[in-house]
Design a protein around this motif. Structure first.
Motif, PDB file in Angstrom:
ATOM      1  N   THR A  69      26.622  39.604 131.457  1.00 47.77           N
ATOM      2  CA  THR A  69      26.887  40.621 132.389  1.00 47.77           C
ATOM      3  C   THR A  69      27.602  41.802 131.671  1.00 47.77           C
ATOM      4  N   ASP A  70      28.133  41.717 130.689  1.00 46.37           N
ATOM      5  CA  ASP A  70      28.814  42.774 130.075  1.00 46.37           C
ATOM      6  C   ASP A  70      27.862  43.524 128.894  1.00 46.37           C
ATOM      7  N   VAL A  71      26.584  43.435 129.239  1.00 39.58           N
ATOM      8  CA  VAL A  71      25.626  43.845 128.084  1.00 39.58           C
ATOM      9  C   VAL A  71      24.861  44.850 128.815  1.00 39.58           C
ATOM     10  N   ALA A  72      24.696  45.990 128.093  1.00 38.85           N
ATOM     11  CA  ALA A  72      23.916  47.038 128.666  1.00 38.85           C
ATOM     12  C   ALA A  72      22.744  47.348 127.580  1.00 38.85           C
ATOM     13  N   THR A  73      21.552  47.498 128.157  1.00 37.07           N
ATOM     14  CA  THR A  73      20.428  47.652 127.164  1.00 37.07           C
ATOM     15  C   THR A  73      20.081  49.078 127.227  1.00 37.07           C
ATOM     16  N   PHE A  74      19.245  49.673 126.185  1.00 41.07           N
ATOM     17  CA  PHE A  74      18.690  50.671 125.949  1.00 41.07           C
ATOM     18  C   PHE A  74      17.305  50.598 125.835  1.00 41.07           C
ATOM     19  N   HIS A  75      16.475  51.134 126.924  1.00 41.96           N
ATOM     20  CA  HIS A  75      15.000  50.824 127.043  1.00 41.96           C
ATOM     21  C   HIS A  75      14.147  51.848 126.347  1.00 41.96           C
ATOM     22  N   VAL A  76      13.225  51.609 125.343  1.00 41.36           N
ATOM     23  CA  VAL A  76      12.232  52.493 125.073  1.00 41.36           C
ATOM     24  C   VAL A  76      10.963  51.805 125.492  1.00 41.36           C
ATOM     25  N   PHE A  77      10.215  52.570 126.428  1.00 42.24           N
ATOM     26  CA  PHE A  77       9.028  52.044 126.892  1.00 42.24           C
ATOM     27  C   PHE A  77       7.928  52.122 126.183  1.00 42.24           C
ATOM     28  N   ASP A  78       7.041  51.131 126.148  1.00 41.76           N
ATOM     29  CA  ASP A  78       5.803  51.144 125.371  1.00 41.76           C
ATOM     30  C   ASP A  78       4.574  51.920 126.500  1.00 41.76           C
ATOM     31  N   GLN A  79       4.343  53.137 126.403  1.00 42.44           N
ATOM     32  CA  GLN A  79       3.662  54.018 127.460  1.00 42.44           C
ATOM     33  C   GLN A  79       2.427  53.587 127.455  1.00 42.44           C
ATOM     34  N   GLY A  80       1.719  52.991 126.335  1.00 40.68           N
ATOM     35  CA  GLY A  80       0.366  52.610 126.427  1.00 40.68           C
ATOM     36  C   GLY A  80       0.180  51.425 127.189  1.00 40.68           C
ATOM     37  N   ARG A  81       1.105  50.561 127.357  1.00 42.36           N
ATOM     38  CA  ARG A  81       0.942  49.237 127.989  1.00 42.36           C
ATOM     39  C   ARG A  81       1.765  49.171 129.252  1.00 42.36           C
TER      40      ARG A  81
END
Ligand SMILES: [Zn+2]
Length: 256
Positions: free
Chosen positions: A123-135
Motif C-alpha cells: 500500500t505504501d509503494v508507488a509505481t512509475f509507468h512507462v507504456f509500451d506504445q506498440g502493444r
C-alpha cells in the motif's frame, strides 16, 4: 479489499470482527502450533507458553483497540458508551481522512495503528509507468517498464517534472497514473488543501471546505502576514507515468 472499519466493527460486512473471533477460536490450536514453530528457541519455556496461551485474546484485543471509534477514544470509560457506539456515529467519523489518514478502510487503519507491519504490504509503494506504445490500447495498458519505490522516495524521484533513467534511457514523469482507474478517482476524491509558509516553511493540510483553494493566511507558526498559502490541492498519488506523447531521450554520450 478488507472492507471498511465501520462494517468490520458493526458486523454488517462480510468480513467482520464477530466472524474473525469465531475463526480464531475454531483455529486456535492450529495457529498456536504454527506460531510455536517460529518463536525463537532462545525464548524461555515460560514466556513461550504465555505467548501461545494468550495468542487469541491478545490478537482480538489489539484489533479491537485499532478499530475503535476515533472520537470515542477521548470519551471517559463508561461515559455515554452506548452513544459513541451507536450506528450512525462511526460511519460519519470514518469518512474523515484527518482522523484516520488514508480512509476509513480496515487495511489502512490496521497499518496506521501498527497492528499490521507496513513494510509487508504494497500500500505504501508507488509505481512509475512507462507504456509500451506498440502493444498498449486504451483498455489494455501494457508497460515497458514499471519500477516502484516506497512512497516517501517515490514522491521525490517520480514526482511530475522529474527525469527517470531506466535501461539507459531518460523518461520524464508527467502524469499521476494507476493501472486501477478507481485509485486515481479515490485519490482525487479524498484530496485536501495544502498550505506552506513562504517565510518559515511551516506546512499543513486542511479539509476541503475548511479553507478555500487560493486562500492566504497569516502564518500560525511564525506570525508573518499573508505568508501561509496560497492553498493548493494536495493528494496522495497512486502512481506516476511517462506521458505517451513525449519521446524518451537517449544520450549519445554515456553520461551517468
Ligand atoms: Zn511561517
Amino acid at each position: 479489499m478488507l472492507g471498511s472499519v465501520a462494517g468490520f466493527r458493526s458486523g454488517t460486512a462480510v468480513l467482520n470482527i464477530h466472524d474473525f473471533k469465531k475463526w480464531l477460536t475454531f483455529n486456535e490450536k492450529l495457529l498456536q502450533k504454527r506460531v510455536a514453530s517460529w518463536i525463537p528457541s532462545e525464548l524461555s519455556t515460560e514466556d513461550r507458553a504465555v505467548l501461545l496461551k494468550e495468542l487469541k485474546d491478545d490478537c482480538i484485543t489489539a484489533i479491537q483497540a485499532a478499530i475503535q471509534n476515533v472520537t470515542g477514544d477521548t470519551t471517559k470509560p463508561g461515559d455515554d458508551e452506548d452513544e459513541t457506539n451507536s450506528e450512525e456515529t462511526p460511519e460519519v467519523d470514518e469518512e474523515k481522512p484527518s482522523e484516520t489518514p488514508g480512509s476509513g478502510q480496515l487495511l489502512d487503519r490496521l497499518l496506521y495503528r501498527g497492528v499490521l507491519p507496513r513494510y509487508a504490504f504494497p500500500t505504501d509503494v508507488a509505481t512509475f509507468h512507462v507504456f509500451d506504445q506498440g502493444r498498449s490500447s486504451r483498455f489494455r495498458p501494457i508497460m515497458r517498464f514499471a519500477p516502484s519505490q516506497g512512497l516517501p522516495i517515490a514522491l521525490s524521484q517520480y514526482a511530475p517534472g522529474k527525469q527517470i533513467w531506466i535501461s539507459g534511457k531518460c523518461y520524464s514523469s508527467g502524469a499521476i497514473y494507476s493501472v486501477m482507474a478507481d485509485e486515481r478517482f479515490h485519490a482525487w476524491e479524498s484530496k485536501r488543501l495544502y498550505c506552506e509558509c513562504s517565510a518559515c516553511g511551516f506546512a499543513r493540510t486542511f479539509e476541503i471546505g475548511e479553507i478555500a483553494r487560493g486562500d492566504k493566511q497569516d502564518c500560525p507558526a511564525c506570525g508573518t502576514k499573508d505568508s501561509f498559502g496560497e492553498a493548493r490541492y494536495w493528494l496522495r498519488p497512486p502512481g506516476f507515468a511517462h506521458p505517451v506523447d513525449v519521446e524518451e531521450v537517449t544520450l549519445a554520450r554515456r553520461d551517468p
